[in-house]
Enzyme design. Structure first.
Site, mmCIF file in Angstrom:
data_model
loop_
_atom_site.group_PDB
_atom_site.id
_atom_site.type_symbol
_atom_site.label_atom_id
_atom_site.label_comp_id
_atom_site.label_asym_id
_atom_site.label_seq_id
_atom_site.Cartn_x
_atom_site.Cartn_y
_atom_site.Cartn_z
ATOM 1 C CE LYS A 1 11.719 40.471 27.975
ATOM 2 N NZ LYS A 1 11.017 41.614 27.962
ATOM 3 C CG ASN A 2 13.347 43.864 25.713
ATOM 4 O OD1 ASN A 2 12.382 43.031 26.062
ATOM 5 N ND2 ASN A 2 13.785 44.456 26.490
ATOM 6 N NE ARG B 1 6.950 48.598 32.409
ATOM 7 C CZ ARG B 1 7.405 47.242 31.935
ATOM 8 N NH1 ARG B 1 6.902 46.417 32.452
ATOM 9 N NH2 ARG B 1 8.143 47.488 30.823
ATOM 10 C CG ASP C 1 15.728 45.703 31.133
ATOM 11 O OD1 ASP C 1 14.778 45.952 31.985
ATOM 12 O OD2 ASP C 1 15.572 46.106 30.037
ATOM 13 C CB CYS D 1 8.004 43.241 34.604
ATOM 14 S SG CYS D 1 8.627 41.614 34.280
ATOM 15 N NE ARG E 1 7.219 38.141 31.013
ATOM 16 C CZ ARG E 1 6.714 39.471 31.274
ATOM 17 N NH1 ARG E 1 6.662 39.740 32.591
ATOM 18 N NH2 ARG E 1 7.141 40.253 30.537
HETATM 19 N N1 EPU Z 1 6.657 55.821 30.451
HETATM 20 C C1 EPU Z 1 5.419 56.636 30.449
HETATM 21 N N2 EPU Z 1 4.549 56.429 29.559
HETATM 22 C C2 EPU Z 1 4.448 55.782 28.811
HETATM 23 C C3 EPU Z 1 5.492 54.863 28.494
HETATM 24 C C4 EPU Z 1 6.676 54.881 29.284
HETATM 25 O O1 EPU Z 1 5.670 57.558 31.581
HETATM 26 O O2 EPU Z 1 3.251 55.706 27.884
HETATM 27 C C5 EPU Z 1 7.831 55.800 31.103
HETATM 28 C C6 EPU Z 1 7.799 54.318 32.000
HETATM 29 O O3 EPU Z 1 7.021 54.377 33.202
HETATM 30 C C7 EPU Z 1 9.413 54.722 32.366
HETATM 31 C C8 EPU Z 1 10.008 55.058 31.106
HETATM 32 O O4 EPU Z 1 8.829 55.900 30.378
HETATM 33 O O5 EPU Z 1 9.296 55.226 33.345
HETATM 34 C C9 EPU Z 1 10.750 54.418 30.085
HETATM 35 O O6 EPU Z 1 9.817 53.033 30.071
HETATM 36 P P1 EPU Z 1 9.943 52.334 28.359
HETATM 37 O O7 EPU Z 1 8.610 52.687 27.805
HETATM 38 O O8 EPU Z 1 11.019 52.920 27.727
HETATM 39 O O9 EPU Z 1 9.920 51.033 28.859
HETATM 40 P P2 EPU Z 1 9.051 49.795 27.939
HETATM 41 O O10 EPU Z 1 9.310 50.058 26.647
HETATM 42 O O11 EPU Z 1 7.782 49.427 28.583
HETATM 43 C C10 EPU Z 1 11.223 48.581 27.314
HETATM 44 C C11 EPU Z 1 11.676 46.934 27.679
HETATM 45 C C12 EPU Z 1 12.074 46.867 29.438
HETATM 46 C C13 EPU Z 1 12.936 48.033 29.716
HETATM 47 C C14 EPU Z 1 12.534 49.360 29.221
HETATM 48 C C15 EPU Z 1 13.726 50.126 29.539
HETATM 49 C C16 EPU Z 1 10.626 45.955 25.841
HETATM 50 C C17 EPU Z 1 9.530 44.818 25.535
HETATM 51 N N3 EPU Z 1 10.562 46.215 27.244
HETATM 52 O O12 EPU Z 1 10.205 48.636 28.143
HETATM 53 O O13 EPU Z 1 12.351 45.568 29.244
HETATM 54 O O14 EPU Z 1 13.212 47.793 30.959
HETATM 55 O O15 EPU Z 1 12.467 49.183 27.717
HETATM 56 O O16 EPU Z 1 14.691 50.199 28.721
HETATM 57 O O17 EPU Z 1 11.488 46.345 25.260
HETATM 58 C C18 EPU Z 1 12.497 43.537 30.292
HETATM 59 O O18 EPU Z 1 13.091 43.005 29.221
HETATM 60 O O19 EPU Z 1 12.883 43.035 31.231
HETATM 61 C C19 EPU Z 1 12.177 44.926 30.419
HETATM 62 C C20 EPU Z 1 11.320 45.230 31.490
#
Ligand code: EPU
Length: 428
Positions: A27-28, A126, A314, A121, A407
């Site tokens: 997915k990711n 976030r 995850d 989620c 999902r």
């Molecule tokens: N964060 C901020 N500001 C931002 C963006 C992120 O503070 O603008 C913080 C988040 O709150 C978190 C940290 O940065 O504390 C890292 O989050 P990240 O942005 O890396 O997460 P994401 O990109 O939203 C992806 C995966 C998630 C996975 C996380 C961490 C995808 C589509 N989603 O999310 O996957 O948990 O990286 O590895 O790639 C899942 O597949 O179930 C899932 C939630």
């Protein structure tokens, strides 16, 4: 859509499961490479596309943008030459967080993008500040009215951007935006998860120039025009989280369970945990076999989630279920998201013993049998963790909110039934 639930008959701790599970495309990793089709001058053909709800949402969102999407049986062809708008609708965007990956390529291609705060989620706060600050660093202006953001730039300009927290999807979005910038962009403290690497490798294959792939210092050279080639193809990387989840299940309830079509090099942190606990594995080139877990003397363990190659957030919930069975104490330290330990309260209702310290830390006391209960999936990964808990428990469990599991996991009940799990999907 009609609500559904899973009914699972537990094995009461017996290690009976055996067989092979073929891992699907990730997915990711899939969502960003599909978003990258917006940077391509012609159709892109994707294979190993997982049949999961988030992928369907991505296809809907692209269709809403006027992009041509044809897909069936694990293949998809996406042609962005018909792109008609740069506005991401609220309805679909609010249903899944990954919609935000599209903002980078839309900004690069159209000079402007409009989008709402994305949903997804509920695993923590976030925010999207890192995306917005990154776009501003590239010379864009950001405005917000009634929860809709508009990001625009006459011409994006290469920049030095230090990411305060490595964010996976912000790195992906900014890499794609930086391809449309004039000059060189350096992203410091970038994510280098396998999913980011897969995205970079895909665009590099079609002419992008990116240095530092697989490291936290990415150097992206602005690309003149869209990426093109006579034929454009992408095979989606296998899902390390699906593989890890089923290996944890195999360790707990299997005699011998093999996951195939996976990337063992993406599973290092989990394989190390298995080694510490004394779970035997056999690692092949694209497969891992896990043999049932044998009780060891009490010990203390720590699972601290971390960016790649550390222990993935995850897999924290499935691993939490594992540690309810391993004698000794495990400190679970969830460093990435502050809302990802709530599932432990449900495990306690099943019989687990947990001390809660704060929103990031809890201690699981292992060696406690679980009992079947009615559970409600709070997010994709905790949902799968509940299925694992239900399988090892004594009695029958019901798991609601199946949509969330769908999902991210393809045909979950079919894959599990194939290794001997008594699971059925029924209307809730
Ligand atoms: N964060 C901020 N500001 C931002 C963006 C992120 O503070 O603008 C913080 C988040 O709150 C978190 C940290 O940065 O504390 C890292 O989050 P990240 O942005 O890396 O997460 P994401 O990109 O939203 C992806 C995966 C998630 C996975 C996380 C961490 C995808 C589509 N989603 O999310 O996957 O948990 O990286 O590895 O790639 C899942 O597949 O179930 C899932 C939630």
């Amino acid at each position: 859509m009609a609500e559904e639930k899973f009914i699972v008959d537990g094995l009461a701790g017996a290690q009976k499961l055996s067989g092979t599970i073929r891992i699907s495309g990730s997915k990711n990793a899939g969502l960003p490479v599909i978003a990258a089709s917006l940077m391509c001058a012609g159709p892109v053909h994707y294979s190993n596309v997982p049949a999961i709800e988030d992928m369907s949402r991505m296809f809907e969102l692209l269709s809403d943008l006027g992009v041509s999407v044809t897909q069936a049986n694990g293949e998809a062809t996406i042609d962005a030459t018909t792109l008609a708008t740069n506005v991401l609708t609220r309805e679909v965007s609010e249903r899944f967080r990954a919609s935000i990956i599209l903002t980078g390529p839309l900004l690069a291609r159209c000079g402007e993008v409009q989008f709402p705060h994305p949903g997804g989620c509920v695993i923590g706060n976030r925010p999207i500040d890192i995306f917005l600050n990154g776009f501003e660093a590239l010379g864009a202006t950001v405005t917000e009215v009634d929860g809709m953001y508009t990001v625009s730039a006459q011409q994006l300009v290469g920049c030095d951007y230090f990411m305060p927290i490595s964010s996976v999807t912000a790195t992906e979005s900014l890499v794609l935006a930086a391809l449309g910038a004039d000059g060189i962009t350096r992203i410091h403290n970038a994510s280098f998860e396998p999913e980011v690497v897969a995205l970079c490798e895909f665009v590099i294959q079609y002419g992008a120039h990116i240095e530092g792939v697989g490291t936290p210092e990415l150097i992206i050279h602005g690309h003149d025009g869209l990426l093109q080639s006579e034929t454009m193809e992408c095979v989606i990387t296998p899902d390390r989280l699906e593989a890890g989840s089923y290996l944890i299940l195999g360790a707990l309830a299997g005699s011998e369970v093999t996951v195939t079509n996976c990337r063992p090099d993406h599973l290092g942190a989990l394989l190390e945990l298995f080694r510490q606990i004394g779970i035997t594995t056999e690692v092949g080139e694209s497969s891992v076999t896990v043999f049932g877990y044998t009780q060891k003397p009490q010990q203390s363990y720590v699972i601290k989630t971390h960016e790649f190659p550390g222990f993935p957030t995850d897999l924290q919930a499935p691993a939490g279920v594992l540690m309810t069975q391993v004698p000794g104490e495990t400190l679970i330290f969830e460093t990435i998201f502050e809302g990802r330990l709530h599932y432990l309260h449900d495990l306690e209702r099943m019989g687990a013993r947990v001390d809660h310290w704060d929103s990031h830390r809890a201690t699981v006391h292992g060696g406690t049998p679980l009992k079947g209960r009615t559970l409600k999936s709070p997010d994709i990964r905790a949902g799968l963790a509940f299925i694992i808990a239900a399988i090892i428990a004594d009695g029958t469990s019901e798991i609601h909110n199946v949509y969330l599991i769908d999902r991210g996991y393809e045909r979950v009940e079919e894959k599990l039934a194939n290794i001997g799990v008594a699971i059925s999907r029924v209307s809730a």
